[in-house]
Design a protein around this motif. Structure first.
Motif, PDB file in Angstrom:
ATOM      1  N   ILE A 159      92.010 -13.914   6.352  1.00  0.00           N
ATOM      2  CA  ILE A 159      91.668 -15.160   5.657  1.00  0.00           C
ATOM      3  C   ILE A 159      90.711 -15.993   6.504  1.00  0.00           C
ATOM      4  N   HIS A 160      91.039 -16.119   7.786  1.00  0.00           N
ATOM      5  CA  HIS A 160      90.223 -16.951   8.683  1.00  0.00           C
ATOM      6  C   HIS A 160      88.789 -16.429   8.744  1.00  0.00           C
ATOM      7  N   LEU A 161      88.628 -15.137   9.000  1.00  0.00           N
ATOM      8  CA  LEU A 161      87.285 -14.570   9.130  1.00  0.00           C
ATOM      9  C   LEU A 161      86.518 -14.625   7.812  1.00  0.00           C
ATOM     10  N   SER A 162      87.213 -14.340   6.723  1.00  0.00           N
ATOM     11  CA  SER A 162      86.534 -14.287   5.423  1.00  0.00           C
ATOM     12  C   SER A 162      86.106 -15.665   4.931  1.00  0.00           C
ATOM     13  N   THR A 163      86.788 -16.716   5.369  1.00  0.00           N
ATOM     14  CA  THR A 163      86.440 -18.065   4.913  1.00  0.00           C
ATOM     15  C   THR A 163      85.500 -18.796   5.862  1.00  0.00           C
ATOM     16  N   THR A 164      85.310 -18.270   7.070  1.00  0.00           N
ATOM     17  CA  THR A 164      84.462 -18.986   8.040  1.00  0.00           C
ATOM     18  C   THR A 164      83.220 -18.214   8.471  1.00  0.00           C
ATOM     19  N   ALA A 165      83.190 -16.903   8.290  1.00  0.00           N
ATOM     20  CA  ALA A 165      82.040 -16.114   8.742  1.00  0.00           C
ATOM     21  C   ALA A 165      80.769 -16.548   8.015  1.00  0.00           C
ATOM     22  N   THR A 166      79.705 -16.686   8.764  1.00  0.00           N
ATOM     23  CA  THR A 166      78.439 -17.158   8.199  1.00  0.00           C
ATOM     24  C   THR A 166      77.952 -16.270   7.063  1.00  0.00           C
ATOM     25  N   VAL A 167      78.181 -14.977   7.165  1.00  0.00           N
ATOM     26  CA  VAL A 167      77.699 -14.039   6.147  1.00  0.00           C
ATOM     27  C   VAL A 167      78.325 -14.304   4.784  1.00  0.00           C
ATOM     28  N   HIS A 168      79.488 -14.973   4.747  1.00  0.00           N
ATOM     29  CA  HIS A 168      80.176 -15.211   3.480  1.00  0.00           C
ATOM     30  C   HIS A 168      79.940 -16.615   2.914  1.00  0.00           C
ATOM     31  N   VAL A 226     100.968 -12.095  -2.858  1.00  0.00           N
ATOM     32  CA  VAL A 226     100.317 -12.559  -1.628  1.00  0.00           C
ATOM     33  C   VAL A 226      98.981 -13.206  -1.957  1.00  0.00           C
ATOM     34  N   VAL A 227      98.219 -12.576  -2.841  1.00  0.00           N
ATOM     35  CA  VAL A 227      96.926 -13.151  -3.238  1.00  0.00           C
ATOM     36  C   VAL A 227      97.139 -14.488  -3.942  1.00  0.00           C
ATOM     37  N   ALA A 228      98.189 -14.586  -4.758  1.00  0.00           N
ATOM     38  CA  ALA A 228      98.491 -15.851  -5.428  1.00  0.00           C
ATOM     39  C   ALA A 228      98.810 -16.948  -4.415  1.00  0.00           C
ATOM     40  N   ALA A 264      84.471 -14.277  -5.261  1.00  0.00           N
ATOM     41  CA  ALA A 264      83.979 -13.112  -4.532  1.00  0.00           C
ATOM     42  C   ALA A 264      84.695 -12.968  -3.191  1.00  0.00           C
ATOM     43  N   VAL A 265      84.899 -14.083  -2.510  1.00  0.00           N
ATOM     44  CA  VAL A 265      85.596 -14.051  -1.226  1.00  0.00           C
ATOM     45  C   VAL A 265      87.045 -13.615  -1.426  1.00  0.00           C
ATOM     46  N   LEU A 266      87.690 -14.134  -2.456  1.00  0.00           N
ATOM     47  CA  LEU A 266      89.076 -13.758  -2.730  1.00  0.00           C
ATOM     48  C   LEU A 266      89.201 -12.282  -3.089  1.00  0.00           C
ATOM     49  N   THR A 267      88.234 -11.769  -3.833  1.00  0.00           N
ATOM     50  CA  THR A 267      88.255 -10.341  -4.179  1.00  0.00           C
ATOM     51  C   THR A 267      88.129  -9.492  -2.922  1.00  0.00           C
ATOM     52  N   ASP A 268      87.247  -9.913  -2.019  1.00  0.00           N
ATOM     53  CA  ASP A 268      87.076  -9.183  -0.765  1.00  0.00           C
ATOM     54  C   ASP A 268      88.355  -9.239   0.077  1.00  0.00           C
ATOM     55  N   ILE A 269      88.981 -10.418   0.131  1.00  0.00           N
ATOM     56  CA  ILE A 269      90.238 -10.563   0.876  1.00  0.00           C
ATOM     57  C   ILE A 269      91.318  -9.674   0.259  1.00  0.00           C
ATOM     58  N   ARG A 270      91.392  -9.668  -1.066  1.00  0.00           N
ATOM     59  CA  ARG A 270      92.380  -8.831  -1.748  1.00  0.00           C
ATOM     60  C   ARG A 270      92.181  -7.366  -1.379  1.00  0.00           C
ATOM     61  N   ASP A 271      90.926  -6.915  -1.360  1.00  0.00           N
ATOM     62  CA  ASP A 271      90.644  -5.510  -1.021  1.00  0.00           C
ATOM     63  C   ASP A 271      91.065  -5.204   0.415  1.00  0.00           C
ATOM     64  N   THR A 329      95.130  -2.840   4.110  1.00  0.00           N
ATOM     65  CA  THR A 329      96.053  -3.061   5.216  1.00  0.00           C
ATOM     66  C   THR A 329      97.469  -2.604   4.857  1.00  0.00           C
ATOM     67  N   LEU A 330      97.871  -2.827   3.626  1.00  0.00           N
ATOM     68  CA  LEU A 330      99.214  -2.461   3.190  1.00  0.00           C
ATOM     69  C   LEU A 330      99.352  -0.997   2.790  1.00  0.00           C
ATOM     70  N   ALA A 331      98.257  -0.366   2.406  1.00  0.00           N
ATOM     71  CA  ALA A 331      98.295   0.986   1.866  1.00  0.00           C
ATOM     72  C   ALA A 331      98.995   2.012   2.768  1.00  0.00           C
ATOM     73  N   PRO A 332      98.754   2.011   4.100  1.00  0.00           N
ATOM     74  CA  PRO A 332      99.414   3.024   4.945  1.00  0.00           C
ATOM     75  C   PRO A 332     100.939   2.997   4.878  1.00  0.00           C
ATOM     76  N   HIS A 333     101.510   1.843   4.605  1.00  0.00           N
ATOM     77  CA  HIS A 333     102.969   1.738   4.543  1.00  0.00           C
ATOM     78  C   HIS A 333     103.513   2.474   3.315  1.00  0.00           C
ATOM     79  N   HIS A 334     102.698   2.593   2.288  1.00  0.00           N
ATOM     80  CA  HIS A 334     103.137   3.310   1.093  1.00  0.00           C
ATOM     81  C   HIS A 334     102.800   4.796   1.175  1.00  0.00           C
ATOM     82  N   ARG A 335     101.704   5.128   1.833  1.00  0.00           N
ATOM     83  CA  ARG A 335     101.347   6.530   1.987  1.00  0.00           C
ATOM     84  C   ARG A 335     102.325   7.251   2.901  1.00  0.00           C
TER      85      ARG A 335
END
Length: 208
Positions: A172-181, A97-99, A188-195, A200-206
């Motif tokens: 993706i939208h918020l992380s690429t457009t928010a003024t703080v970023h 997904v990150v790729a 750095a933005v991609l790392t934050d998106i990956r995290d 978001t996906l973790a609960p499905h595995h837990r």
């Protein structure tokens, strides 16, 4: 055929040539000055067409930006899909997904002002306008691509995959457009998106 009338084939070629000149002029000027630093008159002058002719192809500067960015967005999605579909991640779907989204994030952030304005126009502009329709279709294609990767995970149902793809698109939208970023690097933005996607996906595995 009446005198002075250009044959249909030549008329279409002339129209296409003008459209290409307008696209090239808009692409160059937006890259040089940002959408806020360019006027439609400047684009018409560089394209060597009358301003009235330019408005036959795009009635506003925003539409010209969407025309240009749609091409970039489509190419980024193509590149991301090719990389993601070739990836085999034994640990899950996160890295594919990150790729997929990496070229999209880089595309949007290539010129921050243009990318932010483009996404804003897609979300808040008239969805009936043809260039916005094309842009929204590309956004849908990106979501479909994310969904297709998520359903590879045996712990994620098809219905959940569609919902999660919309959530990831919002991230993706918020992380690429928010003024703080704005002043952060692409990495750095991609790392934050990956995290964020990982969380978001973790609960499905837990839950398994």
């Amino acid at each position: 055929m009446g005198r002075g009338r250009m044959p249909t084939g030549r008329r279409e070629q002339a129209k296409q040539a003008k459209r290409e000149r307008i696209m090239t002029a808009a692409r160059e000027l937006f890259a040089e000055h940002g959408v806020g630093g360019v006027t439609t008159q400047q684009i018409a002058a560089r394209a060597d067409v009358a301003i009235g002719t330019l408005y036959l192809y795009a009635s506003t500067k925003a539409e010209l930006l969407i025309m240009v960015q749609n091409e970039k967005f489509a190419a980024a999605i193509d590149a991301g899909l090719a990389t993601a579909n070739a990836a085999v991640d034994k640990q899950g779907v996160l890295e594919p997904v990150v790729a997929l989204i990496r070229p999209v994030v880089e595309c949007v952030r290539e010129h921050i002002e243009n990318g932010r304005t483009y996404l804003h126009e897609l979300v808040f502009g008239d969805p009936a306008e043809p260039y916005r329709q094309a842009g929204l279709a590309l956004a849908g294609r990106l979501e479909d691509g994310i969904t297709g990767l998520l359903v590879r995970d045996e712990h994620i149902s098809a219905a959940d995959a569609e919902t999660l793809a919309r959530v990831i698109s919002a991230i993706i939208h918020l992380s690429t457009t928010a003024t703080v970023h704005l002043h952060r690097s692409d990495e750095a933005v991609l790392t934050d998106i990956r995290d964020q996607i990982h969380a978001t996906l973790a609960p499905h595995h837990r839950a398994v």
